[in-house]
Design a protein around this motif. Structure first.
Motif, PDB file in Angstrom:
ATOM      1  N   GLU A 153      29.376 -21.415 -48.548  1.00 17.23           N
ATOM      2  CA  GLU A 153      29.403 -22.573 -49.343  1.00 17.23           C
ATOM      3  C   GLU A 153      28.504 -22.367 -50.541  1.00 17.23           C
ATOM      4  O   GLU A 153      27.722 -21.610 -50.686  1.00 17.23           O
ATOM      5  CB  GLU A 153      28.817 -23.866 -48.535  1.00 17.23           C
ATOM      6  N   VAL A 154      28.931 -22.909 -51.663  1.00 10.94           N
ATOM      7  CA  VAL A 154      28.590 -22.721 -52.901  1.00 10.94           C
ATOM      8  C   VAL A 154      27.032 -23.607 -53.097  1.00 10.94           C
ATOM      9  O   VAL A 154      27.124 -24.632 -52.868  1.00 10.94           O
ATOM     10  CB  VAL A 154      29.458 -23.138 -54.056  1.00 10.94           C
ATOM     11  N   VAL A 155      25.884 -22.588 -53.476  1.00  9.49           N
ATOM     12  CA  VAL A 155      24.747 -23.385 -53.562  1.00  9.49           C
ATOM     13  C   VAL A 155      24.172 -23.048 -54.976  1.00  9.49           C
ATOM     14  O   VAL A 155      24.627 -22.172 -55.459  1.00  9.49           O
ATOM     15  CB  VAL A 155      23.541 -22.935 -52.423  1.00  9.49           C
ATOM     16  N   SER A 190      31.793 -29.545 -53.455  1.00  9.58           N
ATOM     17  CA  SER A 190      33.057 -28.821 -53.452  1.00  9.58           C
ATOM     18  C   SER A 190      32.992 -27.816 -54.709  1.00  9.58           C
ATOM     19  O   SER A 190      33.926 -26.760 -54.846  1.00  9.58           O
ATOM     20  CB  SER A 190      34.269 -29.687 -53.721  1.00  9.58           C
ATOM     21  N   TYR A 191      31.793 -27.811 -55.409  1.00  9.22           N
ATOM     22  CA  TYR A 191      31.975 -26.824 -56.770  1.00  9.22           C
ATOM     23  C   TYR A 191      30.588 -27.138 -57.205  1.00  9.22           C
ATOM     24  O   TYR A 191      29.760 -28.081 -57.172  1.00  9.22           O
ATOM     25  CB  TYR A 191      32.862 -27.271 -57.696  1.00  9.22           C
ATOM     26  N   ASP A 225      33.704 -22.690 -56.699  1.00 11.04           N
ATOM     27  CA  ASP A 225      33.352 -23.104 -55.689  1.00 11.04           C
ATOM     28  C   ASP A 225      33.205 -21.884 -54.854  1.00 11.04           C
ATOM     29  O   ASP A 225      32.936 -22.019 -53.659  1.00 11.04           O
ATOM     30  CB  ASP A 225      34.687 -23.823 -55.143  1.00 11.04           C
ATOM     31  N   GLY A 226      32.844 -20.827 -55.392  1.00 11.44           N
ATOM     32  CA  GLY A 226      32.493 -19.643 -55.063  1.00 11.44           C
ATOM     33  C   GLY A 226      33.673 -18.760 -54.464  1.00 11.44           C
ATOM     34  O   GLY A 226      33.609 -17.504 -54.072  1.00 11.44           O
ATOM     35  N   LYS A 227      34.942 -19.520 -54.415  1.00  8.18           N
ATOM     36  CA  LYS A 227      36.326 -18.857 -54.455  1.00  8.18           C
ATOM     37  C   LYS A 227      37.233 -18.588 -55.529  1.00  8.18           C
ATOM     38  O   LYS A 227      37.756 -17.644 -55.900  1.00  8.18           O
ATOM     39  CB  LYS A 227      36.991 -19.636 -53.350  1.00  8.18           C
TER      40      LYS A 227
END
Length: 485
Positions: free
Chosen positions: A348-350, A389-390, A407-409
């Motif tokens: 997950e994006v942190v 989510s982002y 979002d890391g993707k």
């Protein structure tokens, strides 16, 4: 008893410069072990990837829109009602920072009981016409005073002839290794373990200046890498090669092509500094064990931002590409007190603003209403129901001023002065080689991300949004007006 907290930060370390991340060259055995015994984050970012705003995010838990630092701006006072160290101090923690703070005024404690300061070689703090007696480098920097006492001479940080932004020039450290600022930070941190109040839990922030340039590793570490044939830096198909050819040889440049030999030597110096840091971090962790507090201490490791080191012919930081904006993050609870999922990874994006609420939750301290980050401890326990989510990031950088959302993707980038857009699929293209913004296949996704950025920037004083559309060419600001009053 509340847990002790050790926050270890380094300056300008890329997310991928860990052995555990699969780096083909670098050696980081102590940090790899910390990750294997803790939780490794795969999508951690610095929202404003440059020193001052990144530290504001760590210290306040705020987004850049709230802490107000959206670019590099010196001499803007730090007047925040709630800081990480301040909240822990109010909760009976003994708090200490060793190393880099990069705040204003220079000796502002920002809630710490004590700071043993070394901000590194900063142009502003060395300019006598820009500073006063209580902010000038010679007066304020504890490391420099110590170094001159140890050498018995007017030793200075400029003695090697390297600039603090010379990311393409490397030379070995010219003094004994024990005098290097990396060793000094650990020596001072260990001394705090000796002098701390044993009746209180402690919060120690060991804040290293390296691997930020100057690239000056001790000789033994430079020798580990100086003859290695380094992998080529990734260069996207979207890069303006002709413009890159026109920029050469400036050691402090942001963009341009340099000879492979010089680039390899710069990488050798950079990787050597990181391995040196790794050994010294191992020394600090060993000191925790000797002090009998290792099992009672939560350890968090991260960086304020990355270093492009030739990616797409860019250097240093401030840009939204992975080498600059993505950072390493490890959370480790050696005593197993908090139920973290040992050896796990989080995708997950942190972001750096998540550090303050994480440490406050670990300490059982109420999280102030000003904090906009979220504790990552539920992610570390695999017990979360939903997550953001982002994230939105930005940096005021003249003609290269930029905003990004990811979002890391996937990652969407907008250059605010030219209006140029980019879109990358980070799953299939982690090196950001192919810009998908002009493809029919990603037209809908491009619009989706653009809509998100419009939402983030709507109402900003720069006027980036008008009638629901992004507006290019508006003057960027390095800080927002609400923090200058």
């Amino acid at each position: 008893m509340k847990p002790n907290i050790l926050l270890i930060t380094v300056d300008q370390m890329r997310w991928d410069c860990l052995g555990v991340m699969g780096h083909p060259v670098i050696e980081t055995p102590n940090l790899d072990a910390l990750a294997n015994k803790g939780v490794l984050f795969r999508s951690a970012y610095s929202a404003t990837p440059i020193c001052i705003p990144a530290r504001a995010a760590i210290m306040t838990g705020m987004s850049q829109r709230s802490h107000g630092r959206v670019g590099y701006a010196e001499r803007i006072p730090w007047n925040y009602a709630h800081t990480l160290a301040g909240e822990l101090a109010k909760a009976n923690y003994h708090t200490q920072c060793v190393g880099k703070m990069h705040v204003y005024p220079t000796r502002n404690l920002c809630g710490f009981h004590n700071v043993v300061l070394h901000d590194g070689y900063l142009h502003h703090n060395r300019r006598k016409d820009h500073t006063t007696a209580d902010t000038h480098f010679d007066s304020c920097d504890d490391y420099l005073q110590w170094l001159r006492q140890m050498t018995g001479a007017q030793t200075d940080l400029t003695d090697l002839g390297l600039d603090c932004n010379a990311s393409t020039v490397a030379r070995p450290w010219h003094l004994e290794e024990r005098l290097h600022p990396t060793n000094w930070a650990v020596t001072q941190s260990i001394d705090f373990l000796r002098r701390r109040d044993p009746g209180k839990p402690f919060f120690l922030w060991t804040s290293f200046v390296r691997p930020h340039s100057p690239l000056d590793p001790p000789q033994a570490y430079f020798d580990l890498y100086k003859d290695v044939d380094m992998p080529d830096s990734p260069v996207g198909t979207w890069v303006d090669q002709q413009a890159a050819e026109q920029s050469r040889n400036d050691p402090t440049m942001l963009f341009g092509i340099i000879a492979k030999r010089r680039l390899d030597r710069a990488k050798a110096g950079y990787y050597a500094l990181i391995t040196h840091l790794d050994d010294q971090i191992g020394r600090l962790l060993n000191a925790l064990q000797e002090a009998g507090v290792h099992q009672d201490t939560l350890i968090v490791f991260t960086s304020d931002h990355g270093e492009l080191m030739g990616d797409h012919h860019f250097f240093r930081k401030g840009l939204p590409y992975e080498g600059s904006a993505k950072i390493p993050l490890i959370v480790c609870d050696p005593g197993g007190q908090m139920g973290l999922k040992i050896g796990s990874e989080v995708r997950e994006v942190v972001e750096l603003r998540d550090i303050m609420p994480t440490l406050l939750e670990a300490a059982g301290v109420p999280i102030p209403h000003t904090v906009e980050g979220s504790s990552v401890l539920p992610l570390c326990k695999d017990k979360f129901e939903c997550w953001r989510s982002y994230i939105h990031g930005e940096h005021a950088l003249g003609q290269l001023s930029n905003h990004y959302v990811t979002d890391g993707k996937e990652k969407y980038i907008w250059y605010s002065q030219s209006g140029r857009e980019q879109l990358f699929n980070l799953v299939d293209d982690p090196l950001e080689l192919t810009d998908l913004s002009g493809t029919d296949e990603y037209k809908t996704r491009l619009n989706d991300w653009r809509t998100i950025l419009v939402k983030e920037l709507d109402g900003r004083e720069e006027g980036y949004v008008d009638n629901g559309y992004l507006v290019a060419g508006r003057k960027p600001q390095t800080y927002l007006s609400h923090i200058s009053v």
